[in-house]
Write an enzyme that holds these catalytic residues in place. Structure first.
Site, short mmCIF file in Angstrom:
data_model
loop_
_atom_site.label_atom_id
_atom_site.label_comp_id
_atom_site.label_asym_id
_atom_site.label_seq_id
_atom_site.Cartn_x
_atom_site.Cartn_y
_atom_site.Cartn_z
N GLY A 1 23.08 67.45 92.51
CA GLY A 1 22.80 67.05 93.89
C GLY A 1 23.04 65.57 94.11
O GLY A 1 23.95 64.97 93.54
N SER A 2 22.19 64.97 94.92
CA SER A 2 22.44 63.60 95.39
C SER A 2 22.40 62.54 94.31
O SER A 2 22.86 61.41 94.53
CB SER A 2 21.45 63.25 96.50
OG SER A 2 21.69 64.05 97.64
N THR A 3 21.84 62.85 93.13
CA THR A 3 21.90 61.84 92.06
C THR A 3 23.35 61.54 91.69
O THR A 3 23.68 60.44 91.23
CB THR A 3 21.13 62.30 90.82
OG1 THR A 3 21.67 63.54 90.34
CG2 THR A 3 19.64 62.48 91.13
N LYS B 1 25.73 61.13 93.72
CA LYS B 1 26.33 60.19 94.68
C LYS B 1 26.52 58.81 94.06
O LYS B 1 27.37 58.03 94.49
CB LYS B 1 25.46 60.09 95.94
CG LYS B 1 25.46 61.37 96.77
CD LYS B 1 24.46 61.30 97.91
CE LYS B 1 24.43 62.61 98.71
NZ LYS B 1 23.37 62.64 99.73
#
Length: 587
Positions: free
Chosen positions: A304-306, A308
């Site tokens: 997920g957003s980690t 990014k």
């Protein structure tokens, strides 16, 4: 007139006498030789056969090497146990002080209270005509001493070792375990089995008529060669604390499982790999099969957003953006191929810098910025940060994750990989990825075992391997500043550690189900501290929490707790500087 002698009568009588004497001598020599064979050589052969029937070969088990923590605390050791065996042909010689026969039943009545069992059960094993029969397993030296004091003929023991884990479940998922017959089944016990197990020896001894050991009899010993020990990088105090923290979080948020990985960014040494549920290697059979391994190395999830953070590093390294680059970020964005993407919360168009996109964890903003990267660049940076690559630890059952080749990406995956979907990693890989930024852009191999320990106690270090530069130090510094903003001003606020500057990223992704599609969420937070001079990288993961599934809600508070404890335990001084955070918005 002279009389002639008859034919054949001319032989000399004395010659016949000599022939007779020689013949008798030959017979006597043959008889004497036979007597010598019977009384000497054959008797020696019979004696050797008799000795062979009394000789017993006994295995001398090698001691399995110990496993210790970084400070020498013993995590896996050996304990002596005894197997009680009986020569049933001699047990009938058991008698009381007055010489009255007691036999097998009397022996059973004497032994049963010591073994805490019924005499009838013991009698079944004592009665018969076998020269060797096991009676009881797992006796301690104290119990065997009580039985030996009874003076029961025909009872002896065989010593063996069992594997023990003094710290119980602390580090259990990492250590693995050994079966009752000494077979390594999981974890470090399995991975380093050839180092730990050693080589068994053997001993031959003479057994007397009553089955007892004759120490002065014919003896031949091949000594066992004990296994080497392992020195791990684990800090037992941090490991224990982290296990308690993630266990509490799993219970509070009703998650399937959770993990905490704590790693030094510059050395690659792992200080803790804590998981819940955990396994107690002393009683591994009481755990569910899926809880017996180390999920931090074996279980995949979409980061997920980690992830990014990797997109940000790629864009800055390629000179495509800076933290202050301005974007107008919509709630919903439609790609040229008509794929639609949305942020987690509805909002009007936002004027965000690239640093603001990271702080707000915007999916649409990440795509707007990341679309400047070619598909090959998106793939290669994910790979360079460790996704799709097995950890250097090479843990049993470990995986390198899922990073498909560019040609296998569909019209949606080529966008979702930029915010951590369509790619899968392990908890150890997320810690390794953030360690690159925390270590000025250099990836260092993860190390879980720092050395082997010989019989003298000397430690032979294990070469951790060389580091590899992934991005420049300047890129790492810019990304780090944005990650500080995530904690100071963005979605990662609950990850803050009082007294220390913290950098990190929240993650909330859909969790794939076994039947296809998605079922629940993966909540995570990965970061490091102190941000100005990182000492530890910490990755927290909660799988399918039913309460508070956002990374900032469930995982970030665990990060704050264990990171603060770890820094204090290591004696890391609080931060004395304030961060220079890039602007989040523009006008």
């Amino acid at each position: 007139m002279a009389t002639k002698k008859k034919a054949g009568r001319g032989a000399d009588p004395r010659a016949r006498m000599w022939f007779l004497v020689v013949g008798c001598l030959v017979v006597m020599v043959v008889i004497a030789a036979r007597l010598v064979a019977i009384q000497g050589m054959d008797q020696m052969q019979l004696a050797q056969q008799a000795l062979a029937s009394r000789l017993v070969t006994k295995t001398l088990p090698a001691e399995r090497g110990t496993i210790t923590a970084a400070d020498g605390t013993v995590l896996a050791d050996n304990a002596a146990r005894y197997r009680l065996v009986v020569d049933q042909q001699n047990i009938d010689l058991y008698e009381d002080e007055d010489g009255e026969p007691l036999g097998a039943w009397g022996a059973a009545e004497a032994i049963a209270p010591i073994l805490e069992t019924d005499p009838g059960l013991v009698f079944e094993k004592l009665d018969g005509d076998r020269r060797w029969n096991p009676v009881a397993e797992g006796l301690t030296a104290e119990v065997w001493g009580e039985i030996r004091a009874l003076g029961i003929p025909g009872l002896t023991t065989e010593e063996y070792s069992i594997r023990t884990y003094p710290a119980g479940a602390v580090g259990g998922n990492l250590l693995g375990f050994v079966s009752t017959d000494g077979e390594a089944l999981a974890g470090l016990e399995l991975k380093y089995d050839d180092v730990l197990q050693g080589v068994d020896g053997e001993q031959q001894y003479e057994r007397g008529a009553r089955g007892d050991y004759i120490p002065l009899g014919d003896s031949n010993i091949t000594p066992a060669v004990d296994g080497q020990g392992l020195r791990t990088t684990i800090d037992p105090t941090i490991q224990y604390y982290a296990q308690q923290a993630i266990g509490d979080a799993v219970a509070e948020h009703e998650a399937e499982w959770g993990s905490v990985v704590i790693r030094e960014p510059d050395t690659g040494r792992v200080l803790a790999v804590a998981e819940a549920p955990s396994v107690d290697p002393n009683d591994y059979g009481s755990s569910e099969i899926e809880d017996m391994g180390a999920r931090s190395f074996t279980h995949l999830f979409e980061p997920g957003s980690t992830a990014k953070m990797i997109t940000a590093a790629a864009l800055i390294e390629e000179g495509l953006v800076t933290p202050e680059t301005e974007f107008t970020v919509p709630y919903e964005w439609t790609a040229p191929n008509d794929e639609v993407f949305k942020d987690s919360h509805s909002h009007p168009d936002q004027k965000l810098t690239f640093a603001g996109i990271m702080a707000e964890s915007s999916n649409t903003g990440t795509i707007l910025a990341g679309d400047e990267l070619s598909l090959e660049q998106r793939h290669d940076y994910l790979s360079d940060f460790g996704f799709g690559q097995r950890s250097a630890v090479d843990f049993p059952g470990g995986t390198g994750g899922i990073l498909h080749p560019v040609e296998d990406w569909d019209g949606r995956t080529k966008y979702t990989v930029m915010f951590g979907q369509g790619v899968a990693a392990t908890a150890i890989q997320t810690a390794e990825a953030f360690s690159v930024i925390a270590n000025d852009g250099v990836a260092v191999p993860t190390q879980l075992v720092s050395g082997t320990v010989g019989s003298s106690g000397a430690v032979t270090p294990v070469d951790p391997g060389e580091g590899t530069r992934v991005v420049s130090a300047d890129t790492a510094a810019q990304v780090s500043a944005m990650l500080e903003g995530v904690v100071a001003e963005g979605t990662g606020g609950p990850a803050a550690v009082p007294g220390y500057r913290v950098a990190g990223k929240t993650g909330t992704s859909q969790a794939p189900s076994d039947s296809g599609g998605y079922d629940g969420y993966t909540s995570s937070f990965v970061g490091y501290a102190p941000a100005e001079d990182p000492e530890v990288v910490v990755s927290v993961t909660l799988q399918r929490p039913r309460k508070g599934y956002y990374g900032g809600t469930s995982a970030a508070p665990v990060f704050s707790d264990v990171t603060g404890f770890t820094l204090r335990h290591l004696g890391v001084p609080p931060s004395t500087t304030t961060p220079d955070l890039p602007a989040r918005e523009w006008e």
